[in-house]
Every structure is written in structure tokens, then in C-alpha cells.
Design a protein around this motif. Structure first.
Motif, mmCIF file in Angstrom:
data_model
loop_
_atom_site.group_PDB
_atom_site.id
_atom_site.type_symbol
_atom_site.label_atom_id
_atom_site.label_comp_id
_atom_site.label_asym_id
_atom_site.label_seq_id
_atom_site.Cartn_x
_atom_site.Cartn_y
_atom_site.Cartn_z
ATOM 1 N N THR A 1 0.875 -1.208 0.135
ATOM 2 C CA THR A 1 -0.035 0.099 -0.139
ATOM 3 C C THR A 1 0.889 1.340 -0.071
ATOM 4 O OG1 THR A 1 -1.886 -1.273 1.245
ATOM 5 C CG2 THR A 1 -1.790 1.176 1.213
ATOM 6 N N LYS B 1 -0.614 5.054 -7.627
ATOM 7 C CA LYS B 1 -1.239 4.324 -8.508
ATOM 8 C C LYS B 1 -2.596 3.853 -7.655
ATOM 9 C CE LYS B 1 2.615 2.403 -11.195
ATOM 10 N NZ LYS B 1 3.456 1.166 -11.784
ATOM 11 N N ILE B 2 -3.271 4.841 -7.110
ATOM 12 C CA ILE B 2 -4.311 4.643 -6.067
ATOM 13 C C ILE B 2 -5.543 3.885 -7.042
ATOM 14 C CG2 ILE B 2 -6.118 5.722 -4.858
ATOM 15 C CD1 ILE B 2 -3.878 7.865 -4.206
ATOM 16 N N ARG B 3 -5.963 4.258 -8.208
ATOM 17 C CA ARG B 3 -6.774 3.723 -9.012
ATOM 18 C C ARG B 3 -6.728 2.157 -9.082
ATOM 19 N NH1 ARG B 3 -8.662 6.980 -14.307
ATOM 20 N NH2 ARG B 3 -9.631 8.811 -13.016
ATOM 21 N N GLU B 4 -5.453 1.684 -9.467
ATOM 22 C CA GLU B 4 -5.056 0.389 -9.464
ATOM 23 C C GLU B 4 -5.264 -0.378 -8.189
ATOM 24 O OE1 GLU B 4 -3.426 2.762 -10.567
ATOM 25 O OE2 GLU B 4 -2.425 2.334 -12.343
ATOM 26 N N ALA C 1 -7.416 0.350 -5.907
ATOM 27 C CA ALA C 1 -9.025 0.662 -5.393
ATOM 28 C C ALA C 1 -9.607 -0.663 -6.349
ATOM 29 C CB ALA C 1 -9.492 1.801 -5.821
ATOM 30 N N ALA C 2 -9.205 -0.848 -7.387
ATOM 31 C CA ALA C 2 -9.855 -1.857 -8.496
ATOM 32 C C ALA C 2 -9.375 -3.243 -7.884
ATOM 33 C CB ALA C 2 -9.209 -1.821 -9.940
#
Length: 462
Positions: free
Chosen positions: A223, A231-234, A236-237
């Protein structure tokens, strides 16, 4: 990152030793404690690699240079203090005193690695290249190897002359290497295929069901790397997908199977229900067995704190060699005779080396991470993403091991201890090499480094 590779350079003894050391690390990762018992007691493969490395260290002529950073000096002080707290007990406890001292004395591996890289900085690329090959093999293999080790342990043959299985892999050890592999991919040193990610996720689910410390050892550094790299989007996905799969597995288990509370940590099942219970126990209460192990640790740590911070062993600790589990009355009937330490490296050092020992330990970690963080920020400011990625990878790997060692017996043994101290040395040496190549302010200007000359390419010049 500067390309230090030179395929035309003939191999020497240091190069052969580096291959030996990497092979030892590979054996610890794949076979765990079984590999650690390779050798003739009391000299095992770790000690062979250590003493051979000391000879190589002296041969490189880089010992003085390896001592020119703050983390190196603090490590020397910590090792000296541990020697002072070990020697008086060798006559009383014999080999046990020496065995307990390796929690810090394996720090010699850090200086060996530093010397190897200062002697020839091109070995940085060699290590990264070999680690990439390790990741390619480890991730697809470890779910099957670990599952075999967990479910069919009685079928595994023993190391000759011992009662130790040939394969004995700790769940925390696997979690640490999964974290290292994940960050290696995140910083761009390797591209991950969908199948590779599936294998990693499967292995992570298995170890997270067995150990809360291992779960945190993966989640926290990965994290941190994701947030650092933006790379927060990745993330979250991945989290959303993982939660959906976990919810589905938990529902199916609840419908078709009956959950039985484990009597010990070793008997925990690899299941979605156990995984959920482990997560719940981190922030609150869970099952009786899960809560029991947590309360057992806290109670033991409390005794150590009272004995040192508020007791008679503030300055000296109780020394190395004493079995802390027996001394504090925390040996359960089902425990293996090898249980000697309180499942927390910081508490181990506080109990054995007193407040001076744990202060030196914390100062070492603070100075080392400070050195790495400063190098990451400097490299990112200069647009040197390769170097920044290398420092972030090393830092997160070490962070993972420390988290695991906070909840388990990790650095007290060679399986994680040798990895840890090699990474500490790798981090120090890489920063030293980076600082030297940064002096090359002109494109393709050669920089004298030790006995070798390295070249900083134009795109890397500050």
C-alpha cells in the motif's frame, strides 16, 4: 538506473561468492527451515556463507569504505554491544548464546554485500536481474509448494540426521517475498501477466489465513508503494475485486461447510472464514484461538517491558543464551523445544540487550530508512525513475520483514535474518553508488568508484 553491466568482465572470486550468496537466499525462500539445516552441526549453510563472505569482504579492500555511512556505524555499535552481552553467557549456555546473538550478528552480511557492490557497482544490475528471474519462478511455484508444505507435512522427508522436514516454509516468510515481488512489479522492473497476478493472489490468500502478521507484512508495504507511486486507482480496483471474491467464498463456505475453531496457530485452516477472522482480530475481537495468541503475546511483552524499562535489567538486559520462554513461563505444552523468543524482534532485543540494545536497533532502522527516503526523493526530483524504483523496492522489502518480525520469530533465524541483512547492505551500497554516479555532471563522464570505473549515461545525469 545507470547500467553498470559489463558482460566482457571476467568473473572473479567475488562474483562466484555473489552467486553462492544468491543461491543461499534462493534456498531459504523455497525450502525455508529445511534448507537452513543443510550442513554439519553446528556449521550450517548460513554459517558457511557468512564466514566465506568475511574472507571475501577482507579481500575486496572495501571494509573501511563500507563503514562510512551512519547506518553502518550504528550497526557496528549494535554488534559490539551484542558481543558484550553474549560473551559472558557462552560458558553458561554454550552454543545457545551464539545462536541467539545472530539476530544482530548476522548484520555482518550487510557489510559483505556493501563491499561486493563497492568493489564493482555493476553487481547492482546483476542482483536486480537475478531477482527478476527469482520472481518469475517463485510466484507460480509457491502456492503449490506452500500448500504441499501445509497439508502434507507428514509426507515430506526429513533432512538427513535431523527431525526437520526438507521443506518447512513459514507463512510469514512467504508473505514477505510476495510483498517484495509485488513492489518489484509496481516500480516497473517486471511486467505482471494476469496468470502471475492470480498465483500471487492465491499465495497471499493462503498465508493471510494463517498469519495476521504476514498479512500486514504484505498489505502495509505494498500500500505504501502504491501511494508513493500514485497508483491509487489500480489499488482500488484490486481491493474491490478481492473483496467480491472473498465475500463469495465466505458465503459458500458458510453454506456448505462447518467451521471448527483451531486449537493452535498451526492448525488454522486455509479458508475465507479464517481469513475474515484474522482481519477482524486486528481491529477488534475474533475467535477464541485467534484472540488467545494475541493476548499471549501482549502478556509476554508486558513482562519484558516491566523487567527492563521498569525493572533491574534496564541497562544490560538478560543477555543472550537464556531461553526467554522458559524464564518467563510462556512455554505451552504443544510448543516445539525451539521456542526461545517472544515473537517480536524489538522485544527480543529489549529483553536480551536492554535499553541500550533496543535504542541502537531503532536508531539503525531510523537512519537506514532516512537514507533510503532521502535517496528516493532525490532520484525522483532528478527524474531518475529507475534509481527511485530501486530504493523504494529495497525499502518496502525491509519494511515487510520488520513488520513480520514484529509478530513472529523471524530475524532470530537465518531464513529471514540473512535476507534482511543482505537487503540492509544492498540499500546502503546502492545509495553510496548512486551518490557517486550523481557526481558525473557531464554526459558519459566516467567516475572512479573503488577499483572500477562506471559510466553515468546522458539521460541519468543530474
Amino acid at each position: 538506473m545507470t547500467d553498470f553491466s559489463d558482460r566482457s568482465k571476467p568473473a572473479d572470486l567475488s562474483d562466484y561468492y555473489l552467486l553462492l550468496l544468491l543461491g543461499v537466499l534462493l534456498g531459504y525462500a523455497f525450502l525455508g527451515k529445511g534448507f537452513a539445516y543443510l550442513g554439519l552441526p553446528p556449521i550450517f549453510i548460513g554459517e558457511i556463507a557468512f564466514f566465506t563472505g568475511v574472507v571475501i569482504l577482507l579481500r575486496t579492500g572495501c571494509l573501511i569504505a563500507a563503514l562510512t555511512t551512519l547506518p553502518s556505524l550504528v550497526l557496528v555499535a549494535a554488534m559490539a554491544w551484542v558481543v558484550l552481552r553474549t560473551l559472558p553467557f557462552v560458558g553458561v549456555y554454550g552454543f545457545d548464546a551464539l545462536r541467539d546473538s545472530v539476530v544482530i550478528m548476522y548484520g555482518g552480511f550487510a557489510f559483505i554485500v556493501i563491499a561486493l557492490l563497492l568493489e564493482d557497482a555493476r553487481r547492482i544490475n546483476t542482483i536486480v536481474r537475478y531477482y527478476g528471474a527469482f520472481v518469475n519462478i517463485y510466484i507460480p511455484v509457491i502456492p503449490f509448494l506452500f500448500g504441499f508444505n501445509h497439508h502434507l507435512a507428514d509426507s515430506i522427508p526429513h533432512m538427513p540426521g535431523t527431525t526437520v522436514p526438507l521443506i518447512w516454509i513459514g507463512s510469514g516468510e512467504v508473505a514477505v517475498h510476495l510483498a517484495g515481488a509485488a513492489v518489484f512489479v509496481l516500480v516497473g522492473f517486471r511486467k505482471a501477466t494476469l496468470l502471475w497476478i492470480v498465483f500471487l493472489a492465491a499465495a497471499l490468500a493462503m498465508v493471510s489465513a494463517l498469519t495476521r502478521g504476514g498479512m500486514l507484512a504484505f498489505v502495509v508495504p505494498v500500500t505504501f508503494a502504491v501511494l508513493t507511486l500514485g497508483k491509487i486507482r489500480e489499488l482500488a480496483a484490486i481491493l474491490l475485486t478481492g473483496l467480491v471474491i472473498l465475500a463469495a467464498a465466505y458465503s459458500l463456505e458458510s453454506i456448505f461447510t462447518e467451521h471448527t475453531e483451531a486449537r493452535s496457530s498451526e492448525e488454522r485452516s486455509i479458508s475465507a472464514r479464517q481469513l475474515v477472522e484474522n482481519v477482524a482480530s486486528i481491529g477488534g475481537r475474533a475467535g477464541e484461538q485467534t484472540e488467545g495468541t494475541k493476548e499471549w503475546r501482549v502478556a509476554w511483552w508486558g513482562i519484558i517491558v516491566n523487567d527492563t524499562l521498569y525493572g533491574p535489567n534496564f541497562w544490560t538486559g538478560r543477555g543472550f543464551g537464556l531461553n526467554l520462554a522458559d524464564a518467563d513461563g510462556f512455554r505451552a505444552e504443544h510448543d516445539l523445544p525451539a521456542l526461545r523468543s517472544p515473537h517480536n524482534v524489538h522485544m527480543t532485543l529489549l529483553a536480551r540487550a536492554g535499553v541500550p540494545g533496543v535504542v541502537l536497533w531503532l536508531l539503525l532502522l531510523a537512519s537506514w530508512f532516512g537514507m533510503l527516503v532521502n535517496a528516493v526523493l532525490t532520484a525522483r526530483r532528478r527524474g531518475q525513475t529507475g534509481w527511485a524504483g530501486l530504493f523504494l523496492f529495497i525499502g518496502c522489502y525491509v519494511m515487510s520483514i520488520i513488520i513480520n518480525a514484529t509478530f513472529d520469530v523471524a530475524l532470530e533465524g537465518p531464513m529471514q535474518g540473512v535476507w534482511f541483512w543482505c537487503l540492509i547492505g544492498f540499500g546502503i551500497a546502492s545509495v553510496m553508488v548512486y551518490r557517486v554516479q550523481a557526481l558525473s555532471v557531464l554526459p558519459n563522464r566516467a567516475v572512479l568508484f573503488g577499483s572500477k570505473r562506471v559510466t553515468a549515461p546522458a539521460q541519468e545525469a543530474p
